[in-house]
Design a protein around this motif. Structure first.
Motif, mmCIF file in Angstrom:
data_model
loop_
_atom_site.group_PDB
_atom_site.id
_atom_site.type_symbol
_atom_site.label_atom_id
_atom_site.label_comp_id
_atom_site.label_asym_id
_atom_site.label_seq_id
_atom_site.Cartn_x
_atom_site.Cartn_y
_atom_site.Cartn_z
ATOM 1 N N UNK A 116 5.440 4.694 1.104
ATOM 2 C CA UNK A 116 6.071 6.009 1.126
ATOM 3 C C UNK A 116 6.846 6.264 2.424
ATOM 4 N N UNK A 117 6.249 6.060 3.607
ATOM 5 C CA UNK A 117 7.023 6.306 4.823
ATOM 6 C C UNK A 117 8.175 5.315 5.005
ATOM 7 N N UNK A 118 7.981 4.075 4.559
ATOM 8 C CA UNK A 118 9.054 3.085 4.682
ATOM 9 C C UNK A 118 10.252 3.482 3.827
ATOM 10 N N UNK B 180 -4.470 14.303 -0.800
ATOM 11 C CA UNK B 180 -4.049 13.954 0.555
ATOM 12 C C UNK B 180 -5.035 14.529 1.554
ATOM 13 N N UNK B 181 -5.548 13.707 2.375
ATOM 14 C CA UNK B 181 -6.389 14.132 3.490
ATOM 15 C C UNK B 181 -5.520 14.205 4.737
ATOM 16 N N UNK C 106 0.827 -1.196 0.000
ATOM 17 C CA UNK C 106 0.000 0.000 0.000
ATOM 18 C C UNK C 106 0.875 1.264 0.000
ATOM 19 N N UNK C 107 0.493 2.247 -0.778
ATOM 20 C CA UNK C 107 1.237 3.509 -0.856
ATOM 21 C C UNK C 107 1.316 4.193 0.504
ATOM 22 N N UNK D 26 5.309 12.856 -1.579
ATOM 23 C CA UNK D 26 5.258 11.805 -2.600
ATOM 24 C C UNK D 26 3.883 11.135 -2.597
ATOM 25 N N UNK D 27 3.355 10.885 -1.412
ATOM 26 C CA UNK D 27 2.015 10.301 -1.340
ATOM 27 C C UNK D 27 0.990 11.236 -1.981
#
Length: 174
Positions: free
Chosen positions: A7-9, A66-67, A2-3, A57-58
């Motif tokens: 992204x954080x990883x 982005x919420x 999952x994005x 990036x997300x």
């Protein structure tokens, strides 16, 4: 994957690479990397910069934007991943390489406690000061845990700000 996790990883691994690079540079400069890497002036901006990139990036790749909750989730995951990797680097330094970096860190903490004795005795009393002085002789695991908690606090303070700043408005429904 999952994005929201990818992204954080990815950016926490990149930030961890910079921590490792900084460790080696400080060792080559004959500086204590535990003291310098735990400094808020280094770790705060590093953590915040890559947190911003993870959320950006997300936001840029997610078609719905982005919420706030997504940015907050990414920020918390990034902070936890980064803290885990940072703790592994510190643990490696303490156990695998058997350096005296943590001994020097403890000596610095005790020196600061002794330097502020008068103020601390006024605030805590003599027994409180003695207990605080003994706490300066912490184990390596406790020092690593304390530095990890500091990173989590930084991430928890910065995440809502970046999430608010980076969020996009919801599309109008017809």
């Amino acid at each position: 994957m999952n994005l929201l996790v990818k992204s954080p990883l990815r950016f926490s691994l990149i930030a961890a690479f910079f921590v490792i690079l900084m460790f080696f540079i400080l060792i080559m400069l004959d500086k204590n990397p535990v003291i310098y890497s735990s400094n808020i002036i280094f770790i705060g901006p590093l953590l915040s910069l890559f947190l911003f990139f993870a959320i950006k990036v997300f936001r840029d790749t997610n078609p719905d934007g982005l919420r706030f909750w997504q940015g907050f989730s990414i920020g918390i995951l990034y902070t936890l991943f980064f803290t885990l990797f940072y703790s592994i680097v510190l643990w490696s330094d303490a156990t695998l390489f058997e350096t005296d970096h943590f001994d020097e860190y403890r000596a610095m903490i005790i020196e600061k406690i002794i330097a502020g004795k008068d103020m601390l005795v006024d605030k805590m009393g003599e027994q409180g000061y003695q207990d605080y002085l003994k706490s300066g002789e912490s184990s390596n695991a406790r020092i690593i845990g304390s530095l990890a908690v500091n990173n989590i606090i930084i991430g928890a303070l910065v995440t809502p700000l970046i999430s608010l700043f980076m969020r996009t408005s919801e599309p109008k429904r017809v």
